[in-house]
Design an enzyme around this catalytic site. Sequence first.
Site, short mmCIF file in Angstrom:
data_model
loop_
_atom_site.label_atom_id
_atom_site.label_comp_id
_atom_site.label_asym_id
_atom_site.label_seq_id
_atom_site.Cartn_x
_atom_site.Cartn_y
_atom_site.Cartn_z
N THR A 115 29.44 43.38 47.01
CA THR A 115 29.46 44.26 45.82
C THR A 115 28.12 44.96 45.85
O THR A 115 27.16 44.43 46.41
CB THR A 115 29.55 43.46 44.50
OG1 THR A 115 30.83 42.83 44.40
CG2 THR A 115 29.34 44.33 43.26
N THR A 165 26.22 40.73 41.14
CA THR A 165 27.09 40.56 42.30
C THR A 165 27.40 39.06 42.40
O THR A 165 26.68 38.24 41.85
CB THR A 165 26.42 41.03 43.60
OG1 THR A 165 25.21 40.28 43.81
CG2 THR A 165 26.07 42.51 43.54
N GLY A 166 28.47 38.74 43.12
CA GLY A 166 28.83 37.33 43.27
C GLY A 166 30.15 37.04 42.59
O GLY A 166 30.96 37.96 42.35
N GLY A 173 37.83 41.92 39.15
CA GLY A 173 36.61 41.13 39.05
C GLY A 173 35.74 41.58 37.89
O GLY A 173 36.20 42.26 36.96
N ASP A 174 34.48 41.24 37.96
CA ASP A 174 33.55 41.56 36.87
C ASP A 174 33.01 42.99 36.97
O ASP A 174 32.57 43.55 35.97
CB ASP A 174 32.38 40.58 36.85
CG ASP A 174 31.61 40.59 38.17
OD1 ASP A 174 32.24 40.73 39.24
OD2 ASP A 174 30.37 40.45 38.14
N GLY A 199 32.86 36.96 40.37
CA GLY A 199 33.13 37.73 39.18
C GLY A 199 33.74 36.93 38.05
O GLY A 199 33.47 37.19 36.87
N ARG A 247 44.10 41.51 41.09
CA ARG A 247 42.95 40.76 40.55
C ARG A 247 41.82 41.75 40.22
O ARG A 247 41.47 42.61 41.03
CB ARG A 247 42.47 39.74 41.58
CG ARG A 247 41.22 38.94 41.16
CD ARG A 247 39.94 39.52 41.71
NE ARG A 247 38.77 38.67 41.45
CZ ARG A 247 37.53 39.01 41.72
NH1 ARG A 247 37.27 40.18 42.28
NH2 ARG A 247 36.54 38.20 41.45
#
Length: 357
Positions: free
Chosen positions: A200, A251-252, A230-231, A254, A228
């Site tokens: 990300t 990042t990472g 994510g954040d 989510g 899906r």
Amino acid sequence: MSNKYSRRDFIKTGIGVSAAAVLSSGKNLIGTQRNVGEMCVVASGNGLRATEKAMELLKQEKDPLDAVIAGVNIVEDDPEDRSVGYGGLPNEEGVVELDSSVMHGPTHNGGAVASLRNIKNPSKVAKLVMERTDHALLVGEGALRFAKAHGFKEENLLTDRARERWLSRKERLSDRDFWFPPRPEEAEGEFASFFEFHGTINCCAIDAHANLAGVTTTSGFFFKIPGRVGDSPIIGAGLFVDNDVGAAGSTGRGEANILNCGSFLVVNFMGMGSSPEEACLKALKKIAEKTKCQPHLLNDEGRPRFGLQFYAINKKGEFGGASMWSGGQFAVHDGKENKLRPCAYLFKRPDKSKKNS
Ligand code: GLY
């Protein structure tokens, strides 16, 4: 453009914060020193070209949101970055689905797109959602139609490299379906780690008038279930900007961020007086605590067995970055030099031999 929103704070107070002094544990802090009123751009570790470009535009007095979007567009266009835009790793059906959000501090406005297919610059579409609709988030087919209405051309985002990686994973998924790995002994364990790559890019900036903006853009988890989200496109999770306080992005993993409103949390901690680095660490600490409710996400020591990073700038131009586990880096252009810096961290990364524990 940004002149009309606020004045530059010329007071140079040298508000260097010794980060080690502020977090109660006092460990793992790296700290930054800044003078008030200086421009700064921060990004995730894959964002060195983004920070370079964004700073170049800030120096030309461009709006900070235009600057950070132009920065991340370089990475979205790059087929070698497998976590973002063109060349991003696909979902379990082999389709690249992109998420992005943008937030503009001076107008406290934002826009986002999620599960967007066939358009390599979701950050540009997110900005149009902000500017040309009364909505904050468009998803899937509607987001694609909106992008096409604004002249974006559809293209295949799946590079051969990403397709081969997807095929390799699909072949190794299970010995109880119709997909066979070329070497059956490789079928077990290879993908069991939550530390597995999932990039990300986040990029936030403060301009010479102390106006803030940010963008986060991603292809999300490799092999995610189609649809899906994510954040990254969730304002407050993968990105949050409060022009009176600061900007933060992430990042990472989510899901952890969505469940804890991570970027909002970081900005909130800065609003309560924490330095950017301290705020990032406090948010990580809170998320690590909450993860104790989800045992499948914990290692033998009760710590989250996933990666998560925050990057932040406050209204004074101070910046910081922190990650759940040691070894992370983030990109910073402070107006003078553009370089990767080590992230502060909550936990020391376990030995490689123990990483699936
Ligand atoms: N942080 C990116 C994602 O979880 O999709």
